[in-house]
Design an enzyme around this catalytic site. Structure first.
Site, short mmCIF file in Angstrom:
data_model
loop_
_atom_site.label_atom_id
_atom_site.label_comp_id
_atom_site.label_asym_id
_atom_site.label_seq_id
_atom_site.Cartn_x
_atom_site.Cartn_y
_atom_site.Cartn_z
CE1 TYR A 1 -3.53 2.71 0.72
CE2 TYR A 1 -2.14 3.34 2.58
CZ TYR A 1 -3.21 3.60 1.73
OH TYR A 1 -3.94 4.75 1.88
CB SER B 1 0.01 1.77 -4.18
OG SER B 1 -0.74 2.08 -3.02
#
Lengths: 81, 253
Positions: free
Chosen positions: B161, B164
């Site tokens: 995460y 990203s």
């Protein structure tokens, strides 16, 4: 209609890319001249979309590698001059 | 001097992706309060339409809802084309749509990475691309993307995460350079721990610890982030681009 379309697209190229008078627009290709770089290309795309009231998809933007290709593309979209 | 007019965004059309919940919804509400015509997007058509109707009624401005998934790269362009055709212009974009999935390094599967990248990175890029093409035709605009404090500093259990979200911050920095000459500003906000559905699954102890590590000793409210986004969308931020602005209350990870 075809002549009108060609004339109008030629004018769009001249204005969007701020081309000097002696440039052979009809035979112009992407990156032939410094004005038609990647940023100039986006300006040109925006100008074409405005002038002909069309929205080009990403593939068309990428494929628009010359004046002739642009002209054929608009013809293919049945755009009027 | 700050713009104190009641509707500083009147006449502007602003698209908020992932606008039905949390930060996106709070932002859509503030933008509508500021007079903008807001387009809320999300994956669920019924929910999108319902939120749009609520925000429109509450603020007395047009708010419309459009359903599409930013992870479907090829669907984003046509969706923005339709929005531009309906409204005639797009002046602002809040690329807020994103997903959060945690996994320790040893537990990360390929499909988790693919989902995070498809929505958070490719979805943001597709959205910025589609909006910028409309904005270019109108001479400019303002784009805000949603990064995260974990993208800046990393976090345990959030390797994929965080990667990203680091990429999203880089989207803002790069797109700002490319689109600046076309009058389009691109900035990112990097929220800290914000009290939304996305943290509802976290253990109470983790939230308590995070609050203890936050200088302001509280969770962020979605409106804390929304106010900063409204600022970046507005002309108040006319000379701000390529920035990643932390909205984290002084959280240290």
């Amino acid at each position: 209609m075809t002549t009108e379309l060609t004339d109008k697209l030629r004018q769009v190229f001249v204005e969007a890319l701020e081309l000097p008078a002696d440039v052979d627009v009809d035979n112009l290709k992407y990156r032939d001249i410094e004005q038609w770089d990647s940023l100039g290309h986006m300006t040109l795309v925006a100008a074409i979309e405005d002038a002909f009231d069309v929205q080009l998809d990403t593939e068309q933007v990428i494929d628009m590698s010359s004046f002739k290709v642009a002209l054929d593309m608009l013809r293919g979209m049945n755009v009027d001059g | 001097m700050a713009d104190t007019t009641p509707a500083p965004l009147a006449g502007r059309v602003v698209v908020v992706t992932g606008g039905t919940r949390g930060i996106g919804r709070a932002t859509a509400g503030l933008l509508a309060q500021a007079g903008a015509s807001v387009v809320v997007t999300g994956r669920d058509d019924v929910r999108v339409k319902a939120v749009a109707a609520e925000l429109s009624e509450a603020n007395g401005v047009p708010v419309s809802g459009v359903a599409f998934d930013v992870a479907d790269f090829d669907a984003v362009g046509p969706a923005f084309k339709a929005i531009a055709a309906q409204h005639g212009r797009i002046d602002g974009l809040v690329a807020n749509a994103g997903i959060l999935e945690d996994a320790l390094i040893g537990m990360i599967k390929a499909d988790l990475v693919e989902r995070l990248l498809a929505t958070n990175v490719a979805g943001t890029i597709a959205t910025v691309q589609a909006a910028a093409r409309v904005m270019m035709r109108k001479g400019g605009g303002s784009i805000v993307v949603l990064a995260s404090i974990v993208g800046e500093h990393g976090n345990l259990g959030q390797t994929a995460y965080a990667a990203s979200k680091a990429a999203v911050a880089t989207v803002a920095r790069s797109a700002a350079k490319e689109l600046g000459p076309r009058g389009i500003r691109v900035n990112a906000v990097a929220p800290g721990m914000i009290d939304t559905d996305m943290i509802a699954h976290l253990p109470e102890k983790m939230i308590t610890d995070r609050v203890a590590n936050t200088a302001l000793r509280r969770l962020g409210d979605p409106l804390d982030v929304a106010r900063v986004i409204r600022f970046l969308i507005s002309d108040e931020a006319a000379f701000v681009t390529g920035q990643v602005l932390g909205v984290d209350g002084g959280l240290v990870l």
